[in-house]
Design a protein around this motif. Structure first.
Motif, mmCIF file in Angstrom:
data_model
loop_
_atom_site.group_PDB
_atom_site.id
_atom_site.type_symbol
_atom_site.label_atom_id
_atom_site.label_comp_id
_atom_site.label_asym_id
_atom_site.label_seq_id
_atom_site.Cartn_x
_atom_site.Cartn_y
_atom_site.Cartn_z
ATOM 1 N N LEU A 1 0.828 -1.200 0.000
ATOM 2 C CA LEU A 1 0.000 0.000 0.000
ATOM 3 C C LEU A 1 0.862 1.249 0.000
ATOM 4 O O LEU A 1 1.924 1.279 0.613
ATOM 5 C CB LEU A 1 -0.928 0.013 1.217
ATOM 6 N N THR A 2 0.386 2.276 -0.664
ATOM 7 C CA THR A 2 1.135 3.528 -0.704
ATOM 8 C C THR A 2 0.800 4.430 0.478
ATOM 9 O O THR A 2 1.474 5.425 0.702
ATOM 10 C CB THR A 2 0.838 4.292 -2.010
ATOM 11 N N SER A 3 -0.226 4.097 1.230
ATOM 12 C CA SER A 3 -0.600 4.898 2.390
ATOM 13 C C SER A 3 0.171 4.430 3.616
ATOM 14 O O SER A 3 0.809 3.386 3.602
ATOM 15 C CB SER A 3 -2.108 4.790 2.644
ATOM 16 N N ALA A 4 0.120 5.209 4.654
ATOM 17 C CA ALA A 4 0.829 4.858 5.883
ATOM 18 C C ALA A 4 -0.121 5.026 7.065
ATOM 19 O O ALA A 4 -1.086 5.769 6.999
ATOM 20 C CB ALA A 4 2.054 5.744 6.062
ATOM 21 N N GLY A 5 0.180 4.352 8.128
ATOM 22 C CA GLY A 5 -0.636 4.469 9.331
ATOM 23 C C GLY A 5 -0.396 3.306 10.256
ATOM 24 O O GLY A 5 0.427 2.440 9.984
ATOM 25 N N HIS A 6 -1.131 3.294 11.339
ATOM 26 C CA HIS A 6 -0.932 2.259 12.350
ATOM 27 C C HIS A 6 -2.137 1.354 12.513
ATOM 28 O O HIS A 6 -2.187 0.550 13.412
ATOM 29 C CB HIS A 6 -0.600 2.898 13.699
ATOM 30 N N GLY A 7 -3.106 1.474 11.652
ATOM 31 C CA GLY A 7 -4.310 0.676 11.804
ATOM 32 C C GLY A 7 -4.724 0.016 10.511
ATOM 33 O O GLY A 7 -4.114 0.210 9.467
ATOM 34 N N ALA A 8 -5.758 -0.760 10.624
ATOM 35 C CA ALA A 8 -6.302 -1.434 9.448
ATOM 36 C C ALA A 8 -7.811 -1.511 9.610
ATOM 37 O O ALA A 8 -8.322 -1.619 10.722
ATOM 38 C CB ALA A 8 -5.729 -2.832 9.321
ATOM 39 N N ILE A 9 -8.492 -1.423 8.510
ATOM 40 C CA ILE A 9 -9.943 -1.598 8.505
ATOM 41 C C ILE A 9 -10.233 -2.802 7.634
ATOM 42 O O ILE A 9 -9.846 -2.839 6.470
ATOM 43 C CB ILE A 9 -10.654 -0.349 7.945
#
Length: 59
Positions: free
Chosen positions: A26-34
């Motif tokens: 994925l090109t996005s970043a973050g600490h969670g998932a849906i």
């Protein structure tokens, strides 16, 4: 990971793998998932996945 304390200890390895795959693709970043579920019949979903080379269908 969103909240590791909420993951069933038996499934930790699977979630770690899923997060690694997401981070790599994925090109996005973050600490969670849906997580989401498709509103489609399984045969139709499986047919559509056949044309998605390099993708997997988790069931």
């Amino acid at each position: 990971m969103s909240d590791p304390s909420r993951i069933d200890p038996y499934l930790v390895d699977a979630y770690v793998w899923l997060y690694q795959q997401m981070a790599a693709q994925l090109t996005s970043a973050g600490h969670g998932a849906i997580w989401s579920w498709a509103r489609i019949t399984r045969p139709d979903l499986a047919d559509s996945c056949k044309v998605s080379i390099g993708q997997v269908l988790l069931t």
